[in-house]
Design a protein around this motif. Sequence first.
Motif, PDB file in Angstrom:
ATOM      1  N   LYS A  62     -91.225 -80.834  19.363  1.00 59.09           N
ATOM      2  CA  LYS A  62     -90.198 -81.345  18.462  1.00 59.09           C
ATOM      3  C   LYS A  62     -90.885 -82.079  17.313  1.00 59.09           C
ATOM      4  O   LYS A  62     -91.940 -82.674  17.481  1.00 59.09           O
ATOM      5  CB  LYS A  62     -89.274 -82.312  19.194  1.00 59.09           C
ATOM      6  CG  LYS A  62     -88.579 -81.699  20.378  1.00 59.09           C
ATOM      7  CD  LYS A  62     -87.295 -81.061  19.961  1.00 59.09           C
ATOM      8  CE  LYS A  62     -86.539 -80.622  21.199  1.00 59.09           C
ATOM      9  NZ  LYS A  62     -86.040 -79.313  21.112  1.00 59.09           N
ATOM     10  N   VAL A  63     -90.255 -82.057  16.181  1.00 55.68           N
ATOM     11  CA  VAL A  63     -90.815 -82.694  15.000  1.00 55.68           C
ATOM     12  C   VAL A  63     -90.533 -84.190  15.024  1.00 55.68           C
ATOM     13  O   VAL A  63     -89.427 -84.619  15.341  1.00 55.68           O
ATOM     14  CB  VAL A  63     -90.201 -82.077  13.727  1.00 55.68           C
ATOM     15  CG1 VAL A  63     -90.701 -82.768  12.486  1.00 55.68           C
ATOM     16  CG2 VAL A  63     -90.489 -80.606  13.670  1.00 55.68           C
ATOM     17  N   THR A 103     -97.430 -89.299  29.969  1.00 58.57           N
ATOM     18  CA  THR A 103     -96.363 -88.337  30.268  1.00 58.57           C
ATOM     19  C   THR A 103     -96.155 -87.376  29.098  1.00 58.57           C
ATOM     20  O   THR A 103     -95.717 -86.245  29.306  1.00 58.57           O
ATOM     21  CB  THR A 103     -95.038 -89.046  30.597  1.00 58.57           C
ATOM     22  OG1 THR A 103     -94.656 -89.858  29.494  1.00 58.57           O
ATOM     23  CG2 THR A 103     -95.164 -89.871  31.856  1.00 58.57           C
ATOM     24  N   ASN A 104     -96.483 -87.835  27.909  1.00 49.78           N
ATOM     25  CA  ASN A 104     -96.362 -86.965  26.741  1.00 49.78           C
ATOM     26  C   ASN A 104     -97.307 -85.768  26.871  1.00 49.78           C
ATOM     27  O   ASN A 104     -96.920 -84.644  26.569  1.00 49.78           O
ATOM     28  CB  ASN A 104     -96.649 -87.752  25.462  1.00 49.78           C
ATOM     29  CG  ASN A 104     -96.283 -86.960  24.221  1.00 49.78           C
ATOM     30  OD1 ASN A 104     -95.276 -86.278  24.200  1.00 49.78           O
ATOM     31  ND2 ASN A 104     -97.107 -87.068  23.199  1.00 49.78           N
ATOM     32  N   ASP A 105     -98.540 -86.021  27.323  1.00 47.11           N
ATOM     33  CA  ASP A 105     -99.485 -84.926  27.520  1.00 47.11           C
ATOM     34  C   ASP A 105     -98.989 -83.947  28.580  1.00 47.11           C
ATOM     35  O   ASP A 105     -99.133 -82.736  28.431  1.00 47.11           O
ATOM     36  CB  ASP A 105    -100.862 -85.475  27.907  1.00 47.11           C
ATOM     37  CG  ASP A 105    -101.537 -86.204  26.750  1.00 47.11           C
ATOM     38  OD1 ASP A 105    -101.136 -85.972  25.589  1.00 47.11           O
ATOM     39  OD2 ASP A 105    -102.457 -87.003  27.014  1.00 47.11           O
ATOM     40  N   GLU A 106     -98.396 -84.473  29.652  1.00 45.99           N
ATOM     41  CA  GLU A 106     -97.854 -83.607  30.701  1.00 45.99           C
ATOM     42  C   GLU A 106     -96.689 -82.767  30.166  1.00 45.99           C
ATOM     43  O   GLU A 106     -96.589 -81.570  30.465  1.00 45.99           O
ATOM     44  CB  GLU A 106     -97.386 -84.442  31.887  1.00 45.99           C
ATOM     45  CG  GLU A 106     -98.505 -85.128  32.628  1.00 45.99           C
ATOM     46  CD  GLU A 106     -98.002 -86.118  33.672  1.00 45.99           C
ATOM     47  OE1 GLU A 106     -96.781 -86.125  33.947  1.00 45.99           O
ATOM     48  OE2 GLU A 106     -98.827 -86.887  34.193  1.00 45.99           O
ATOM     49  N   ASN A 107     -95.833 -83.394  29.374  1.00 44.17           N
ATOM     50  CA  ASN A 107     -94.696 -82.669  28.789  1.00 44.17           C
ATOM     51  C   ASN A 107     -95.168 -81.568  27.838  1.00 44.17           C
ATOM     52  O   ASN A 107     -94.593 -80.477  27.810  1.00 44.17           O
ATOM     53  CB  ASN A 107     -93.760 -83.621  28.057  1.00 44.17           C
ATOM     54  CG  ASN A 107     -93.014 -84.531  29.008  1.00 44.17           C
ATOM     55  OD1 ASN A 107     -92.886 -84.239  30.188  1.00 44.17           O
ATOM     56  ND2 ASN A 107     -92.533 -85.651  28.488  1.00 44.17           N
ATOM     57  N   LEU A 108     -96.204 -81.874  27.053  1.00 41.85           N
ATOM     58  CA  LEU A 108     -96.740 -80.862  26.146  1.00 41.85           C
ATOM     59  C   LEU A 108     -97.330 -79.691  26.924  1.00 41.85           C
ATOM     60  O   LEU A 108     -97.183 -78.535  26.523  1.00 41.85           O
ATOM     61  CB  LEU A 108     -97.797 -81.468  25.218  1.00 41.85           C
ATOM     62  CG  LEU A 108     -97.266 -82.355  24.096  1.00 41.85           C
ATOM     63  CD1 LEU A 108     -98.408 -82.992  23.326  1.00 41.85           C
ATOM     64  CD2 LEU A 108     -96.389 -81.558  23.155  1.00 41.85           C
ATOM     65  N   ALA A 109     -97.994 -79.963  28.047  1.00 40.78           N
ATOM     66  CA  ALA A 109     -98.551 -78.897  28.880  1.00 40.78           C
ATOM     67  C   ALA A 109     -97.434 -78.023  29.450  1.00 40.78           C
ATOM     68  O   ALA A 109     -97.563 -76.794  29.513  1.00 40.78           O
ATOM     69  CB  ALA A 109     -99.392 -79.492  30.003  1.00 40.78           C
TER      70      ALA A 109
END
Length: 139
Positions: free
Chosen positions: A68-69, A89-95
């Motif tokens: 998302k932008v 958690t952001n890295d996990e969500n991106l993965a």
Amino acid sequence: MITSTSVHPQANSQVESSNKIIINNLKKKLGAKKGKRAEELPYVLWADKTTSKIATGQTPFSLVFVAKVVIPTEVVYPTAKTSIRDPQTNDENLAQDLDTVEELRDQARFRMPTYQQKIAGAYNKNIRIRRFEIGDLVL
């Protein structure tokens, strides 16, 4: 400005169409202040890349980066969307998003023919079929 390429001639109309949209948005944004075109160009390009398109239902940014932008203002002045994020958690969500990128692109790919048929139908509804016979004079 170069709007065509000999390497991929099928892309010429797409590039010209995209350029037309950007130029029209620049005209709307600037009005009579044409000297500030270079200053406003990054904002118009950002808006173009982060606005969802009717044909795909997605933003070009999300089809490329699968994310998302976050607009620059939200980075300077945190909003609820940006302040709640935890870097781990952001890295996990991106993965996880990377796993679903093909599905997102497939949905956009399946939506395009429907959109093209709708546009073709709107264009063709005003066309009258004319039948010519041998000997008819045609201008």
